[in-house]
Design an enzyme around this catalytic site. Structure first.
Site, PDB file in Angstrom:
ATOM      1  N   CYS A   2       1.063   1.042   4.495  1.00  0.00           N
ATOM      2  CA  CYS A   2       1.232   2.304   4.287  1.00  0.00           C
ATOM      3  C   CYS A   2       2.763   1.819   3.893  1.00  0.00           C
ATOM      4  O   CYS A   2       3.086   0.295   2.814  1.00  0.00           O
ATOM      5  CB  CYS A   2       1.737   2.605   5.289  1.00  0.00           C
ATOM      6  SG  CYS A   2       3.022   2.517   6.493  1.00  0.00           S
ATOM      7  N   ARG A  27      -0.231   2.790  -1.960  1.00  0.00           N
ATOM      8  CA  ARG A  27      -0.389   1.694  -0.434  1.00  0.00           C
ATOM      9  C   ARG A  27      -1.052   2.591   0.507  1.00  0.00           C
ATOM     10  O   ARG A  27      -1.273   1.895   1.199  1.00  0.00           O
ATOM     11  CB  ARG A  27       1.202   1.106  -0.163  1.00  0.00           C
ATOM     12  CG  ARG A  27       1.744   0.538  -1.125  1.00  0.00           C
ATOM     13  CD  ARG A  27       3.228   0.133  -0.908  1.00  0.00           C
ATOM     14  NE  ARG A  27       3.320   0.049   0.430  1.00  0.00           N
ATOM     15  CZ  ARG A  27       3.644  -1.308   0.834  1.00  0.00           C
ATOM     16  NH1 ARG A  27       3.371  -1.856  -0.172  1.00  0.00           N
ATOM     17  NH2 ARG A  27       3.484  -2.551   2.009  1.00  0.00           N
ATOM     18  N   ASN A  99       4.944   0.774   8.957  1.00  0.00           N
ATOM     19  CA  ASN A  99       4.212  -0.161   8.634  1.00  0.00           C
ATOM     20  C   ASN A  99       3.763  -1.653   9.064  1.00  0.00           C
ATOM     21  O   ASN A  99       4.619  -1.991   9.264  1.00  0.00           O
ATOM     22  CB  ASN A  99       4.667  -0.542   6.760  1.00  0.00           C
ATOM     23  CG  ASN A  99       3.220  -1.473   5.685  1.00  0.00           C
ATOM     24  OD1 ASN A  99       3.590  -2.532   5.162  1.00  0.00           O
ATOM     25  ND2 ASN A  99       2.288  -1.410   6.676  1.00  0.00           N
ATOM     26  N   GLY A 100       1.970  -1.641   9.518  1.00  0.00           N
ATOM     27  CA  GLY A 100       1.419  -3.300   9.634  1.00  0.00           C
ATOM     28  C   GLY A 100       0.631  -2.309  11.080  1.00  0.00           C
ATOM     29  O   GLY A 100       0.691  -1.338  11.339  1.00  0.00           O
ATOM     30  N   GLU A 473     -16.636  -9.071  -9.988  1.00  0.00           N
ATOM     31  CA  GLU A 473     -15.799  -7.905 -10.547  1.00  0.00           C
ATOM     32  C   GLU A 473     -15.951  -6.620 -10.822  1.00  0.00           C
ATOM     33  O   GLU A 473     -15.673  -5.474 -10.867  1.00  0.00           O
ATOM     34  CB  GLU A 473     -14.455  -8.552 -11.240  1.00  0.00           C
ATOM     35  CG  GLU A 473     -13.618  -8.010 -11.873  1.00  0.00           C
ATOM     36  CD  GLU A 473     -12.306  -7.370 -11.091  1.00  0.00           C
ATOM     37  OE1 GLU A 473     -13.080  -8.032  -9.303  1.00  0.00           O
ATOM     38  OE2 GLU A 473     -12.329  -6.811 -11.217  1.00  0.00           O
ATOM     39  N   GLU A 480     -15.788   0.530  -6.043  1.00  0.00           N
ATOM     40  CA  GLU A 480     -14.507   1.535  -4.944  1.00  0.00           C
ATOM     41  C   GLU A 480     -14.017   2.583  -6.093  1.00  0.00           C
ATOM     42  O   GLU A 480     -13.057   2.613  -4.943  1.00  0.00           O
ATOM     43  CB  GLU A 480     -13.350  -0.007  -5.280  1.00  0.00           C
ATOM     44  CG  GLU A 480     -12.772  -0.361  -6.321  1.00  0.00           C
ATOM     45  CD  GLU A 480     -11.371  -1.266  -6.486  1.00  0.00           C
ATOM     46  OE1 GLU A 480     -11.010  -1.257  -5.470  1.00  0.00           O
ATOM     47  OE2 GLU A 480     -11.409  -2.455  -6.943  1.00  0.00           O
ATOM     48  N   HIS A 496     -35.406 -13.356  -5.836  1.00  0.00           N
ATOM     49  CA  HIS A 496     -35.670 -14.061  -3.963  1.00  0.00           C
ATOM     50  C   HIS A 496     -35.738 -13.404  -3.161  1.00  0.00           C
ATOM     51  O   HIS A 496     -34.849 -13.597  -2.177  1.00  0.00           O
ATOM     52  CB  HIS A 496     -34.484 -15.188  -4.299  1.00  0.00           C
ATOM     53  CG  HIS A 496     -34.843 -16.310  -5.085  1.00  0.00           C
ATOM     54  ND1 HIS A 496     -36.167 -17.510  -4.881  1.00  0.00           N
ATOM     55  CD2 HIS A 496     -33.953 -16.613  -5.944  1.00  0.00           C
ATOM     56  CE1 HIS A 496     -36.124 -18.365  -5.926  1.00  0.00           C
ATOM     57  NE2 HIS A 496     -35.072 -17.915  -6.583  1.00  0.00           N
ATOM     58  N   LYS A 591      -3.350  -0.163  -2.189  1.00  0.00           N
ATOM     59  CA  LYS A 591      -2.977  -1.137  -3.300  1.00  0.00           C
ATOM     60  C   LYS A 591      -3.030  -2.671  -2.791  1.00  0.00           C
ATOM     61  O   LYS A 591      -3.146  -3.000  -3.270  1.00  0.00           O
ATOM     62  CB  LYS A 591      -1.945  -0.346  -3.767  1.00  0.00           C
ATOM     63  CG  LYS A 591      -1.621  -1.160  -5.402  1.00  0.00           C
ATOM     64  CD  LYS A 591      -2.992  -1.671  -5.975  1.00  0.00           C
ATOM     65  CE  LYS A 591      -2.083  -2.411  -7.378  1.00  0.00           C
ATOM     66  NZ  LYS A 591      -3.937  -3.497  -8.208  1.00  0.00           N
TER      67      LYS A 591
HETATM   68  C1  AGP Z   1      -9.550  -4.981  -6.534  1.00  0.00           C
HETATM   69  O1  AGP Z   1      -9.223  -3.364  -7.380  1.00  0.00           O
HETATM   70  C2  AGP Z   1      -8.672  -4.603  -5.017  1.00  0.00           C
HETATM   71  N1  AGP Z   1      -7.626  -2.920  -4.948  1.00  0.00           N
HETATM   72  C3  AGP Z   1      -8.622  -5.116  -3.537  1.00  0.00           C
HETATM   73  O2  AGP Z   1      -9.771  -6.109  -4.356  1.00  0.00           O
HETATM   74  C4  AGP Z   1      -8.170  -6.614  -4.521  1.00  0.00           C
HETATM   75  O3  AGP Z   1      -7.997  -7.157  -5.771  1.00  0.00           O
HETATM   76  C5  AGP Z   1      -7.356  -7.036  -3.088  1.00  0.00           C
HETATM   77  O4  AGP Z   1      -7.013  -6.449  -2.150  1.00  0.00           O
HETATM   78  C6  AGP Z   1      -6.041  -7.786  -3.361  1.00  0.00           C
HETATM   79  O5  AGP Z   1      -5.101  -7.513  -2.920  1.00  0.00           O
HETATM   80  P1  AGP Z   1      -4.027  -8.992  -3.775  1.00  0.00           P
HETATM   81  O6  AGP Z   1      -4.305  -9.144  -5.080  1.00  0.00           O
HETATM   82  O7  AGP Z   1      -2.217  -7.900  -4.358  1.00  0.00           O
HETATM   83  O8  AGP Z   1      -3.102  -9.429  -3.205  1.00  0.00           O
HETATM   84  N1  GLU Z   2      -1.256   0.584  12.362  1.00  0.00           N
HETATM   85  C1  GLU Z   2      -0.345   2.368  12.180  1.00  0.00           C
HETATM   86  C2  GLU Z   2      -1.174   3.438  11.957  1.00  0.00           C
HETATM   87  O1  GLU Z   2      -2.425   3.286  11.785  1.00  0.00           O
HETATM   88  C3  GLU Z   2       0.529   1.299  10.513  1.00  0.00           C
HETATM   89  C4  GLU Z   2      -0.837   1.620   9.563  1.00  0.00           C
HETATM   90  C5  GLU Z   2      -0.233   1.506   8.103  1.00  0.00           C
HETATM   91  O2  GLU Z   2       0.485   0.799   7.991  1.00  0.00           O
HETATM   92  O3  GLU Z   2      -0.293   2.383   7.331  1.00  0.00           O
HETATM   93  O4  GLU Z   2      -0.648   4.238  12.081  1.00  0.00           O
END
Ligand code: AGP
Ligand code: GLU
Length: 596
Positions: A2, A27, A99-100, A473, A480, A496, A591
């Site tokens: 997030c 994000r 976030n986390g 890719e 996606e 196969h 992202k």
């Molecule tokens: C790619 O189009 C995606 N958004 C996703 O696979 C991304 O490449 C992956 O999460 C890795 O992200 P990063 O390069 O920031 O580590």
């Molecule tokens: N774990 C928290 C939730 O689910 C935060 C998620 C996040 O980092 O977006 O609300």
């Protein structure tokens, strides 16, 4: 995944927070919320939906100079109003965004909070209730926050408000990214610089287990034990134009069309004063000295890593293994005697990669990170960093970072051991020109997307050799953002088993850029065509036949992924557009995946 942002200062904070959240929305964007502190107390507005939806519920009449905001990518608890952030403690004294992931939230609730009524299903609420609990037991607020930090297992970037102290934002960080923005008469906290760049370009980088106390005139940083830390601020080299869409309808289209410019910028950035390719000697020496390179990455960066293996092994004779980060952490292969770990990550914040970095550093191994974000966690914690210089990549769907990663890998490889005497700058310059000509064919890609993909629920990209990695890719791009079930498949492997899925009008897109396998892949095209597939060929001029739909000017075969992917990026873009999908913010995605 997030985004969080906070501000304390002299301006009305609403718009600062909301526009900051808009810069972070890439994000995570399933729900959002904001807390505004004023003489009436803490005013919270939050719900499921995007920032534009949040704007519609925020009361314009609420004036405030202190606030925090959050745009969410749910991990615990469905995206709805109750589970969206900010979350408050039971007394409503403390308000927090996070976030986390709190991995031991159940243990903490059982140990400390069994008598507390929880409003939400999130792990986050455990944090704010725990702070309240420790304050109720007599601890000062700062101690209660640091005590809570010591109890938590997992990742967090936190911004915390105390209703009884409307002049302070508290923050804390572990594994999830967090920056403090340094202002004149104001200060900020945020998940990345882009959320704050409209107000300041000076920041403190926060490290794991650090506790921060912010007022409008001060930023004080402490260890989890309360010891003060003196940090040097850094200046972020982002300008606002980099993060605006400009004339483009979507960031993805802008970033696809920036690729020729990015390749030329990479040539420039990796030139020495005489115009020759240059990378710091210690990096080159460490790659030369290792007996195997382990490329660690996720998603698109993993696909770039697969091409990187081809370059390192076929140009530099350097044994290389490419491993998905989330697999390596829990299933580490037998390592060579003198490995070097190469992390590829656009954001430099991917939690799966960071977990590997922590693991291999404890084992005493060296690491090099290739990333687009200066000062990112992976960059700061690796021994070396090579930057992509691609400018901020905002679209969730990675495009220019993929080609930039391969370009940087190609320069690194030829400096380690150029066994085929490739003039890498000459070849990359040619690549940039060919990319430019490909970007002129948008009407063709739009038509092919319509003819082959409209109404289709599945699609295959097939290829052999390095083309197979490009297919992986290309398939990720299409699935996606258009949600069409798409597989990148080794062309020779289809027969196969998986060929059973081919039926009348199943779209099968073949990528053929390598002379050695040209006829083999064309045979595979015939096999699927004989079973009703609707086939499309992306190939190089020297290999093309008059029925091929996309013909690319010839480039060095080892660098063909850089041009073969362009039409696949556009096809994905137009397929998603024609299906009315949200191009820049596809469902369920974010992202930067800063949770494991
Ligand atoms: C790619 O189009 C995606 N958004 C996703 O696979 C991304 O490449 C992956 O999460 C890795 O992200 P990063 O390069 O920031 O580590
Ligand atoms: N774990 C928290 C939730 O689910 C935060 C998620 C996040 O980092 O977006 O609300």
């Amino acid at each position: 995944m997030c985004g969080i942002v906070g501000y304390i200062g002299y301006e009305d904070v609403k718009e600062i927070i909301l526009s900051g959240l808009e810069k972070l929305e890439y994000r995570g964007y399933d729900s959002a919320g904001i807390a505004l502190v004023n003489e009436d107390g803490v005013n919270i507005f939050k719900d499921k939906g995007r920032i534009k939806d949040l704007r519609s519920i925020v009361d314009e009449n609420v004036k405030s100079y202190l606030g925090i905001g959050h745009t969410r990518w749910a991990t615990h608890g469905v995206p709805n109003r109750i589970n969206s952030h900010p979350h408050q403690s039971c007394s409503k004294r403390f308000t927090l965004v996070h976030n986390g992931i709190i991995e031991n939230e159940v243990d903490l609730r059982n140990k400390y909070l069994s008598d507390v009524h929880f409003e939400s299903d999130t792990d986050t609420e455990t944090i704010v209730q725990l702070i309240q609990k420790f304050v109720d037991e007599g601890e000062a607020v700062e101690l209660a926050i640091r005590h809570t930090m010591s109890e938590i297992q997992g990742s967090y970037a936190l911004a915390i408000l105390d209703k009884d102290d409307p002049n302070t934002i508290y923050a804390a960080k572990n594994k999830s990214p967090l920056l403090a923005g340094i202002g004149e008469g104001f200060n900020m906290i945020g998940s990345d610089a882009m959320a704050m760049i409209s107000r300041t370009n000076m920041f403190y980088e926060l490290e794991d287990k650090e506790f921060i106390k912010i007022t409008k005139d001060s930023i004080d940083i402490y260890t989890i034990y309360g010891a003060k830390i003196d940090k040097k601020p850094f200046k972020a080299d982002i300008d606002l134009s980099d993060i605006e869409k400009g004339i483009y309808p979507h960031y993805m289209l802008k970033e696809i069309e920036e690729q020729p410019f990015v390749i030329r910028k990479i040539i420039n950035q990796y030139s020495n004063e005489n115009g020759y390719p240059y990378i710091e000697k210690e990096i080159i020496d460490d790659v030369k000295d290792c007996d195997k390179v382990y490329i660690i990455a996720c998603g698109t960066s993993y696909h770039a890593g697969l091409v990187g293996k081809q370059l390192l092994e076929k140009i530099a004779n350097k044994p290389t293994e490419v491993i998905i980060a989330s697999e390596f952490v829990y299933n580490m292969p037998l390592l060579s005697k003198k490995p070097l770990f190469l992390f590829i990550s656009q954001s430099g914040e991917t939690a799966d990669c960071r977990s590997v970095l922590v693991k291999i550093k404890k084992m005493g191994y060296k690491s090099l990170t290739i990333t687009n974000v200066k000062g990112s966690t992976l960059s700061r914690e690796s021994d070396y960093t090579l930057l992509l210089h691609a400018g901020p990549e905002i679209a969730v769907c990675s495009t220019k970072a993929y080609t930039a990663q391969i370009a940087v890998l190609s320069i690194l490889t030829t400096l380690v051991n150029n066994t085929i005497s490739i003039d890498i700058f000459k070849e990359l310059s040619k690549i940039a020109n060919v990319m430019e000509s490909l970007c002129d064919n948008v009407d063709l890609y739009r038509k092919l997307a319509e003819d082959y993909l409209l109404g289709q629920r599945s699609c295959f990209y097939i290829g052999r050799h390095i083309d197979y990695f490009v297919c992986l890719e290309a398939a990720l791009k299409l699935k996606e953002i258009s949600y069409i079930q798409t597989e990148g498949f080794a062309a020779g492997e289809l027969k196969h088993g998986t060929i059973a899925l081919i039926e009348d009008r199943t779209p099968v897109i073949a990528i053929i850029t390598q002379e050695a396998i040209n006829l083999n892949t064309r045979s595979n095209i015939k096999e699927v065509k004989a079973r009703g597939a609707n086939t499309l060929v992306i190939t190089m001029k020297k290999l093309s036949t008059e029925t091929d739909q996309i013909v690319i000017d010839d480039v060095h075969e080892m660098l063909s992924p850089l041009v073969a992917i362009i039409s696949a990026q556009y096809i994905a873009y137009y397929a998603a557009l024609q299906r009315g999908c949200d191009i820049d913010k596809p469902r369920n995605l974010a992202k930067s995946v800063t949770v494991e």
